[in-house]
Design a protein around this motif. Structure first.
Motif, short mmCIF file in Angstrom:
data_model
loop_
_atom_site.label_atom_id
_atom_site.label_comp_id
_atom_site.label_asym_id
_atom_site.label_seq_id
_atom_site.Cartn_x
_atom_site.Cartn_y
_atom_site.Cartn_z
N UNK A 32 0.66 -1.11 0.07
CA UNK A 32 0.07 0.08 -0.08
C UNK A 32 0.79 1.21 -0.04
N UNK A 33 2.07 1.17 -0.18
CA UNK A 33 3.20 2.39 -0.28
C UNK A 33 2.81 3.09 -1.41
N UNK A 34 2.84 4.48 -1.21
CA UNK A 34 2.80 5.34 -2.48
C UNK A 34 4.01 5.26 -3.38
N UNK A 35 3.69 5.16 -4.61
CA UNK A 35 5.06 5.30 -5.82
C UNK A 35 4.89 6.11 -6.90
N UNK A 36 5.72 6.63 -7.38
CA UNK A 36 5.77 7.48 -8.62
C UNK A 36 5.08 6.59 -9.70
N UNK A 37 5.09 5.26 -9.59
CA UNK A 37 4.59 4.33 -10.77
C UNK A 37 2.94 4.62 -10.45
N UNK A 38 2.58 5.11 -9.46
CA UNK A 38 0.93 5.09 -9.40
C UNK A 38 0.58 6.28 -9.87
N UNK A 39 1.41 7.15 -10.55
CA UNK A 39 0.74 8.53 -11.48
C UNK A 39 1.28 8.29 -12.84
N UNK A 40 0.21 8.84 -13.72
CA UNK A 40 0.51 9.09 -15.19
C UNK A 40 -0.06 10.41 -15.43
N UNK A 41 0.47 10.99 -16.55
CA UNK A 41 -0.04 11.86 -17.30
C UNK A 41 -0.45 11.83 -18.69
N UNK A 42 -1.18 12.60 -19.32
CA UNK A 42 -1.67 12.65 -20.92
C UNK A 42 -2.10 14.16 -21.16
N UNK A 43 -1.81 14.36 -22.35
CA UNK A 43 -2.24 15.66 -22.96
C UNK A 43 -3.25 15.11 -23.95
N UNK A 44 -4.41 15.99 -23.79
CA UNK A 44 -5.67 15.49 -24.60
C UNK A 44 -6.32 16.87 -25.09
N UNK A 45 -7.50 16.75 -25.81
CA UNK A 45 -8.52 17.84 -25.92
C UNK A 45 -9.81 17.79 -25.48
N UNK A 46 -10.50 19.01 -24.98
CA UNK A 46 -11.69 18.93 -24.26
C UNK A 46 -12.45 20.22 -24.66
N UNK A 47 -13.45 19.74 -25.33
CA UNK A 47 -14.59 21.12 -26.05
C UNK A 47 -13.56 21.88 -26.84
N UNK A 48 -12.61 21.27 -27.69
CA UNK A 48 -11.92 21.87 -28.65
C UNK A 48 -10.68 22.53 -27.99
N UNK A 49 -10.33 22.47 -26.77
CA UNK A 49 -9.15 23.40 -26.29
C UNK A 49 -8.29 22.12 -25.36
#
Length: 228
Positions: A32-49
């Motif tokens: 149950x330890x927190x790790x950097x592997x628990x995080x992910x990021x993505x770039x996308x579009x929402x309502x044209x922005x």
């Protein structure tokens, strides 16, 4: 068996049990330890922005601070913003509004569990195609004035009288073959009389006078011959 031997045996059994419990707690804690592997990021579009989303799947529920930076030549060119997120097993999402350019790079830093995790997610690369705007041009205010209908090209109006080109003799007008009445006989034609009517009337009158005179003289001569 002496008391000392029994005591030592009990201590060994207690030690083994304690070690086993500690090992189990350690494994559970690591699970149950927190790790950097628990995080992910993505770039996308929402309502044209453009937006950048960060997902936290830390099942321990530790609060984390997410910081996003625009990178340029290996350095932070712009600080997009900071937001906090509490991870869940299903994944908690935090969103940053960012009008990213195609092919841009962003650094996403995570600080969680009181500094136990203080690291960057792998460098984020934006898509090669920009977001298509969904905004439309608003209609012009006011009532639009209807445009005047297009005037059709005027066609040449044919002339009633055909034109006579130079050097061409106009065709002669076909006249009436019947004789035209004299100008002074228009009233006589309307009543059915002719121009010889006065002369005939005069001759008839003269004949009547001559006939009367002949009868008169003939009666006188007859009376004279009876008296003789």
């Amino acid at each position: 068996m002496s008391i000392s031997s029994r005591t030592s045996r009990s201590v060994r059994i207690l030690g083994v049990a304690s070690a086993t419990a500690a090992l189990a707690l350690g494994v559970a804690g690591n699970a149950f330890a927190c790790s950097i592997k628990d995080f992910s990021a993505a770039a996308s579009c929402a309502n044209g922005k453009g937006v950048i989303t960060v997902t936290d799947t830390d099942a321990s529920g530790k609060e984390a601070t997410v910081s996003v930076y625009l990178e340029s030549n290996g350095a932070d060119a712009k600080h997009v913003g900071d937001k906090t997120v509490t991870g869940t097993k299903a994944g908690a999402i935090v969103t940053f509004s960012e009008d990213w350019a195609p092919g841009a790079q962003y650094r996403v830093h995570i600080n969680a569990n009181k500094g136990q995790v203080n690291d960057d997610i792998s460098l984020l690369m934006t898509p090669s195609k920009a977001c298509a705007t969904s905004e439309t041009t608003p209609p012009a205010s006011g009532t639009p004035t209807p445009s005047a209908p297009a005037t059709p090209p005027s066609s040449a109006t044919p002339s009633d009288t055909p034109s006579v080109s130079a050097g061409t003799t106009a065709p002669a007008t076909t006249g009436d073959n019947s004789p035209s009445p004299a100008a002074g006989n228009s009233n006589l034609a309307e009543t059915g009389a002719s121009s010889s009517t006065p002369m005939i009337a005069g001759i008839a009158g003269g004949l009547v006078v001559i006939g009367g005179a002949a009868v008169f003289f003939g009666m006188r001569r007859r009376g004279a011959s009876k008296s003789n």
